[in-house]
Design an enzyme around this catalytic site. Structure first.
Site, mmCIF file in Angstrom:
data_model
loop_
_atom_site.group_PDB
_atom_site.id
_atom_site.type_symbol
_atom_site.label_atom_id
_atom_site.label_comp_id
_atom_site.label_asym_id
_atom_site.label_seq_id
_atom_site.Cartn_x
_atom_site.Cartn_y
_atom_site.Cartn_z
ATOM 1 N N ASN A 274 79.700 80.598 66.779
ATOM 2 C CA ASN A 274 79.841 82.043 68.329
ATOM 3 C C ASN A 274 79.633 81.762 69.850
ATOM 4 O O ASN A 274 80.005 82.781 70.577
ATOM 5 C CB ASN A 274 79.163 83.537 67.505
ATOM 6 C CG ASN A 274 79.246 83.608 66.375
ATOM 7 O OD1 ASN A 274 80.220 83.507 65.641
ATOM 8 N ND2 ASN A 274 77.711 84.081 66.452
ATOM 9 N N HIS A 276 77.539 80.728 71.301
ATOM 10 C CA HIS A 276 76.101 81.163 72.199
ATOM 11 C C HIS A 276 74.710 80.916 71.397
ATOM 12 O O HIS A 276 75.334 79.844 70.253
ATOM 13 C CB HIS A 276 75.789 83.367 71.667
ATOM 14 C CG HIS A 276 76.771 83.789 72.174
ATOM 15 N ND1 HIS A 276 78.342 84.264 71.729
ATOM 16 C CD2 HIS A 276 77.341 84.359 73.392
ATOM 17 C CE1 HIS A 276 78.908 84.423 71.978
ATOM 18 N NE2 HIS A 276 78.398 84.699 73.168
ATOM 19 N N CYS A 311 73.027 84.734 76.919
ATOM 20 C CA CYS A 311 72.733 83.731 76.990
ATOM 21 C C CYS A 311 73.474 82.588 76.192
ATOM 22 O O CYS A 311 73.808 82.365 75.370
ATOM 23 C CB CYS A 311 71.204 82.821 76.626
ATOM 24 S SG CYS A 311 71.366 80.707 78.043
#
Length: 379
Positions: A274, A276, A311
């Site tokens: 994804n 991330h 993050c």
């Protein structure tokens, strides 16, 4: 996998179920060795070949999975047929076996904590696929996809009582439950497959987020019904003990920290499907700031992570660590109602630390954590 923590205390985040009907246990085969108790070490995987096939779904459409077969018990993919996993006897949880590979162990020839975290993440995702949820890494239901909703990790707690060695087989059982209106919960029990000994436990908290607005959203009745149709009706927790370590709040670590590792940059390998940072990467970042003398003399027994915000790959992260006094912390050992086994020893030397991952740019919190370490066993 996306992470975020925006809730008022652990008890507000609850459970989501991703289970399906039991396909039948494997029969013992005499070609497999026996355990000490005389039982055959048969494969973990149930054979879905006897399940009536209703239709074969094309793997050419958007979001489809190659080799998927629709059965009366749900969706069975080629991967599901080959994995060493199946639904448990009561049909309310999923079990899968993992062999510890040579590249998954450290200098002591035992699995690393990152390996354990990868195992539990994998079995959770496989469970979601097994019952027919989405295969895009979000484990979403039909209603969730229609409303652009996803699950994001809010909290993870792992306890490891005995690290498996190279070539050991680990059996992991996982289940989810639904209660409350704020979020969901997934638990795990880890066992040495050869002996049946409980070697670890884990639990996680999740919240629902709108993928477009990035805002948290309550679990709707429609979504809840889609999950609860598979859920255990009675509450089952990997950590049933009152005031156990998985429930402890983590205070924010203030500067100046005793130990630090500044300027950690996410690698491409740290990103998940994804785009991330994968939640296992956070564990490695936390451990980056641990003092080497502690790493040499102790091994990790428990880790708790609260995810404060997601993050991205362009973020630069500071890892901070300081000693935390034990005070009145709950004991790590104890017999629970899910086969939990006390594996700690009173005469061992224990250490406890607080951790903070923050953005190197604006200082905002990304993750706060706590680790507990025990003296390494004599080799």
């Amino acid at each position: 996998m996306l992470k975020l923590s925006a809730y008022n205390g652990v008890d507000q985040i609850h459970c989501v179920a991703v289970q399906c009907r039991f396909l039948g246990p494997p029969k013992p085969n005499p070609i497999f060795p026996r355990r000490k108790d005389g039982a055959f070490l048969a494969p973990c995987a149930a054979s879905p070949s006897k399940t009536p096939v209703l239709a074969v779904v094309s793997d050419r459409g958007a979001g489809s999975v190659a080799g998927r077969v629709e059965t009366k018990s749900g969706s069975v993919t080629l991967a599901n047929r080959l994995r060493k996993g199946s639904m448990a006897g009561d049909g309310k949880s999923y079990k899968e076996c993992f062999i510890v590979r040579s590249y998954e162990v450290g200098i002591n020839k035992t699995a690393t904590v990152e390996t354990i975290a990868n195992f539990i993440q994998e079995v959770g995702c496989n469970h979601a696929q097994y019952v027919g949820f989405s295969t895009d890494g979000f484990a979403t239901t039909t209603t969730m996809r229609e409303m652009h909703l996803i699950w994001v990790t809010a909290r993870m707690h792992i306890e490891i009582y005995k690290y498996p060695a190279w070539s050991d087989v680990v059996e992991i059982e996982t289940w989810c439950q639904g209660e409350g209106r704020i979020g969901t919960r997934r638990d795990w029990i880890l066992k040495d497959y050869a002996t049946g000994e409980v070697i670890g436990r884990a639990t996680s908290k999740w919240v629902m987020m709108n993928q477009d607005t990035r805002r948290l959203q309550k679990v709707s009745d429609d979504v809840r019904e889609e999950h609860l149709v598979f859920a255990p009706r009675e509450l089952r927790l990997a950590f049933p003990e009152p005031n156990n370590n998985s429930l402890r709040k983590i205070p924010k670590l203030e500067d100046p920290a005793q130990y630090s590792r500044l300027g950690v940059v996410p690698r491409r390998a740290d990103l998940d499907m994804n785009q991330h940072v994968n939640n296992v990467a956070y564990i490695g970042w936390v451990l980056e700031s641990m003092p080497q003398e502690l790493i040499d003399s102790h091994e990790l027994e428990a880790i708790t992570l609260d995810y404060r915000r997601e993050c991205q790959r362009d973020d630069i992260v500071d890892s901070l660590t300081s000693v935390e006094p034990f005070d009145d912390a709950p004991a790590l050992s104890g017999n629970g109602t899910n086969g939990s086994l006390a594996a700690t020893e009173d005469d061992k030397d224990y250490r406890q630390y607080l951790h903070l991952l923050r953005s190197a740019g604006d200082g905002s919190e990304i993750n706060r954590g706590r680790t507990i370490w025990r003296e390494k066993p004599a080799r």
